[in-house]
Design a protein around this motif. Structure first.
Motif, PDB file in Angstrom:
ATOM      1  N   GLY A  57     -42.820   6.201  54.089  1.00 28.22           N
ATOM      2  CA  GLY A  57     -44.080   5.459  54.102  1.00 28.22           C
ATOM      3  C   GLY A  57     -44.632   5.292  55.500  1.00 28.22           C
ATOM      4  N   CYS A  61     -40.144   5.330  49.028  1.00 23.01           N
ATOM      5  CA  CYS A  61     -41.444   4.747  49.363  1.00 23.01           C
ATOM      6  C   CYS A  61     -42.277   4.684  48.098  1.00 23.01           C
ATOM      7  CB  CYS A  61     -42.212   5.555  50.409  1.00 23.01           C
ATOM      8  SG  CYS A  61     -43.871   4.896  50.657  1.00 23.01           S
ATOM      9  N   TYR A  98     -48.119   2.576  42.315  1.00 21.31           N
ATOM     10  CA  TYR A  98     -49.574   2.669  42.395  1.00 21.31           C
ATOM     11  C   TYR A  98     -50.282   1.483  41.755  1.00 21.31           C
ATOM     12  CZ  TYR A  98     -49.117   7.369  44.195  1.00 21.31           C
ATOM     13  OH  TYR A  98     -48.817   8.434  44.993  1.00 21.31           O
ATOM     14  N   THR A 143     -46.427   6.678  47.046  1.00 24.93           N
ATOM     15  CA  THR A 143     -46.707   7.970  47.682  1.00 24.93           C
ATOM     16  C   THR A 143     -46.211   9.073  46.768  1.00 24.93           C
ATOM     17  OG1 THR A 143     -44.579   8.004  48.812  1.00 24.93           O
ATOM     18  CG2 THR A 143     -46.429   7.074  50.025  1.00 24.93           C
ATOM     19  N   ARG A 186     -49.674   1.185  56.339  1.00 26.24           N
ATOM     20  CA  ARG A 186     -51.128   1.196  56.193  1.00 26.24           C
ATOM     21  C   ARG A 186     -51.657  -0.170  56.566  1.00 26.24           C
ATOM     22  NH1 ARG A 186     -53.781   3.995  51.125  1.00 26.24           N
ATOM     23  NH2 ARG A 186     -54.935   5.200  52.624  1.00 26.24           N
ATOM     24  N   GLY A 223     -42.371  10.108  48.253  1.00 30.82           N
ATOM     25  CA  GLY A 223     -41.401   9.025  48.394  1.00 30.82           C
ATOM     26  C   GLY A 223     -40.337   8.968  47.308  1.00 30.82           C
TER      27      GLY A 223
END
Ligand SMILES: Nc1ncnc2c1ncn2[C@@H]1O[C@H](COP(=O)(O)OP(=O)(O)OP(=O)(O)O)[C@@H](O)[C@H]1O
Ligand SMILES: [Mg+2]
Lengths: 346, 259
Positions: free
Chosen positions: A321, A266, A56, A269, A324, A272
């Motif tokens: 994932g 991932c 993140y 997330t 995006r 993930g």
């Protein structure tokens, strides 16, 4: 009319289902499988908490194993049975930790391990988090080496390289998955609040985030410290599962494993990191008989490495994932941003 | 003349041997729109970087609302009510349009970690307020239908708008716009100029606009400063600037000064 079930409710339902499943698992699985299940839980705690910084916030830390070591040693030393301390060359507790005749119970010892790991994160975070990109990774790796070296050399406390055995077996599925549940809950709350938004903004563009009012150091430290807490707890759970810990267990191999789990699953997330941890451990134990049969020790690490390369090449956003934004485009932007700091912003 | 919201005194900045800004000064009255123009590499963006705290000046003083902000961090300056946009768009590319805006509401969020953790009522109240504010901004900028879109996938013109919207989410009194109309076609630029004027009125903003598109800045700004090689070579109303021989010379051959 269809009503959307709020996320909050999903969490409660998920928790209930989880513990129901655990009950069934505990009653039906044999000890070996149960052991694997618990390990999956512990590794998931490690990867979910690592995700907070690496996924993140975009701080690619390689120091997570060190926080696990701190947690493992702390809770081991606090809970070690008093009658055995003499025989195992372990010091008794000083007065401020309860005195020579005290041994802590499991839960507070885990907490203490987490808190101590957080304190370490706070201490080293200030210098390390000032660094960017690869420099930060390498510096946090250096921290891991320092902690392992301390564990090896502080013989009076840790018994050095030979490690500590006869640790009481406290960890079970319930403890483990309760902690996994707490970890995921905390990360979920953070991600869906201004804190999480600040972390993601820092990951995407630090200068822009700062101009919008986010103080980078504060939130980087925040992510690092919270992540370290749960790593410490994971370490404690691990120690009380395997009943023996040695310094080298918290070194490069563990670091590598959790990082691979996170990337394969991932980053950034909720599910993930858990998927990564569960999948890679399943793979490990599925391949173990083969490894032993062929006497090819290290085969599993090799396969982890291959898997990492394959995923990075073909599905860089990880197994769960969704794409995006084109990762390559994103990276170019990032580099441009970084470079702009040292040369013209044009 | 009304109160001076920003006062810049004798600002200098050098990058190694290069003098990017030399002796820049400004007294900006509250509620005004000022323009800052000049040829490429004149130091306009650097001036913005210095005022917003992204770069530290080598010399000089910056006073915002009577407070010396020269040595404050960018986030502290933003919290005081001064923010900016970027010439080379620095959106959060993989966040959605709405998330991009919500990030910027951070300055005024008061809800602590533990209220967040335990879903305290104050948390939901604050989240609601942020959502409402973001929605208002989305609608105003015509971005509402794109709110779930990833910022990087937005058409370029809308990305520029999002950048401005995001800056406004911090609740500023003074906004520095760095080439807001760059890369837009004439119609988009005209629309944006109208929007900027509206925003300035509705949010009681003070603005400094850096622009290469003369029609844009001449239409909006009441006073324009011309920067060349890091120093101000002319100040005046758009009309005065257009006729100033020094300015024409600075722009000579660039063909930029066609209004
Ligand atoms: N971070 C930096 N490091 C080194 N040199 C820089 C830096 N930022 C700007 N410069 C130099 O300072 C000078 C002024 O640059 P600046 O970006 O402020 O110009 P500008 O007026 O914004 O130009 P443009 O109209 O092209 O945006 C340029 O020569 C540039 O190369
Ligand atoms: Mg510029």
């Amino acid at each position: 009319m269809k009503r959307r079930i709020p996320q909050e409710l999903w969490f409660v339902i998920g928790g209930l289902v989880l513990f129901g499943a655990l009950f069934v698992a505990e009653k039906t699985l044999n000890r070996y499988l149960l052991h694997i299940l618990i390990l999956m839980g512990i590794y998931s705690i490690a990867t979910v908490s690592l995700n907070l910084t690496n996924g993140y916030t975009g701080l690619f830390s390689l120091g997570h194993a060190a926080f696990m070591a701190i947690g493992a040693y702390t809770s081991t030393l606090l809970t070690f049975p008093v009658p055995l301390r003499e025989a195992y060359d372990l010091p008794r507790l000083p007065w401020f930790l309860g005195g020579p005749d005290a041994a802590w119970s499991f839960f507070p010892a885990l907490l203490a391990g987490g808190v101590l790991a957080s304190c370490a994160a706070l201490l080293i975070g200030a210098p390390v988090l000032r660094l960017r990109g690869h420099y930060l990774s390498v510096a946090s790796l250096g921290f891991m080496v320092i902690v392992v070296t301390f564990a090896k050399t502080l013989k009076g406390i840790t018994r050095g390289p030979m490690g500590i055995s006869a640790i009481p077996l406290y960890t079970n599925v319930y403890w483990t998955f309760l902690w996994l549940f707490i970890t995921m809950y905390v990360v979920w709350r953070i991600v869906n609040s201004r804190f999480g938004r600040a972390l993601m903004a820092l990951r995407e563009d630090e200068t822009a985030a700062q101009v919008l009012g986010i103080y980078p150091m504060k939130y980087k430290l925040f992510a690092f410290v919270v992540g370290a807490f749960f790593a410490g707890v994971a370490g404690g759970l691990y120690a009380h599962l395997t009943k023996a810990i040695r310094p080298f267990e918290f070194s490069f191999t563990l670091t590598f494993q959790i990082v691979v789990m996170l990337i394969v699953g991932c980053m950034g997330t909720m599910s993930g990191p858990v998927v990564g941890a569960v999948l890679l451990l399943a793979l490990r134990y599925a391949l173990k008989p083969l490894e032993e049969h062929l006497k090819l020790y290290g085969l599993i690490e090799l396969i982890y490495a291959l898997l990492l390369i394959v995923v990075m090449l073909w599905k860089p956003e990880g197994l769960v994932g969704r794409k995006r934004v084109s990762v390559r485009g994103h990276q170019e932007r990032k580099e441009e941003g970084e470079w702009a700091r040292f040369s013209t912003p044009r | 003349m009304s109160e001076c919201i920003l006062k810049v005194e004798n600002l200098w900045k050098n990058f190694g041997g290069l003098m990017a800004v030399s002796g820049y000064s400004l007294e900006l009255p509250r509620g005004a729109i000022y323009g800052l123009i000049g040829p490429n590499g004149a130091g306009k963006t650097t001036v913005f970087n210095l005022i917003s705290g992204v770069l530290k000046p080598s010399r000089g003083r910056i006073v915002f609302k009577g407070r010396d902000i020269t040595h404050l961090r960018p986030d502290e300056i933003t919290a005081l009510g001064l923010t900016r946009t970027f010439q080379n768009l620095r959106l959060f590319p993989s966040l959605t349009v709405e998330e991009n805006l919500k990030v910027a509401a951070h300055v005024h969020a008061r809800c602590g970690f533990f209220s967040t953790l335990f879903c305290a009522p104050s948390f939901f109240r604050e989240e609601k307020a942020i959502e409402r504010k973001a929605r208002e901004m989305l609608e105003r900028f015509g971005l509402y239908e794109f709110r779930k879109e990833i910022a990087a996938n937005l058409p370029y013109g809308l990305q520029r708008k999002l950048d401005i919207a995001r800056a406004l989410m911090t609740g500023p009194e003074l906004v520095l716009l760095d080439e807001p109309s760059a890369g837009m076609n004439t119609k988009e630029a005209d629309d944006l100029a109208r929007l900027v004027a509206e925003l300035q009125r509705d949010f009681h903003l003070t603005m400094i606009i850096v622009e290469h598109r003369m029609s844009f800045v001449m239409g909006l700004a009441e006073v324009i400063q011309v920067l060349d090689y890091g120093s101000v070579i002319a100040v005046g109303t758009p009309e005065e600037i257009r006729q100033n021989p020094k300015v024409i010379e600075a722009y000579l051959g660039t063909g930029d000064l066609v209004a």
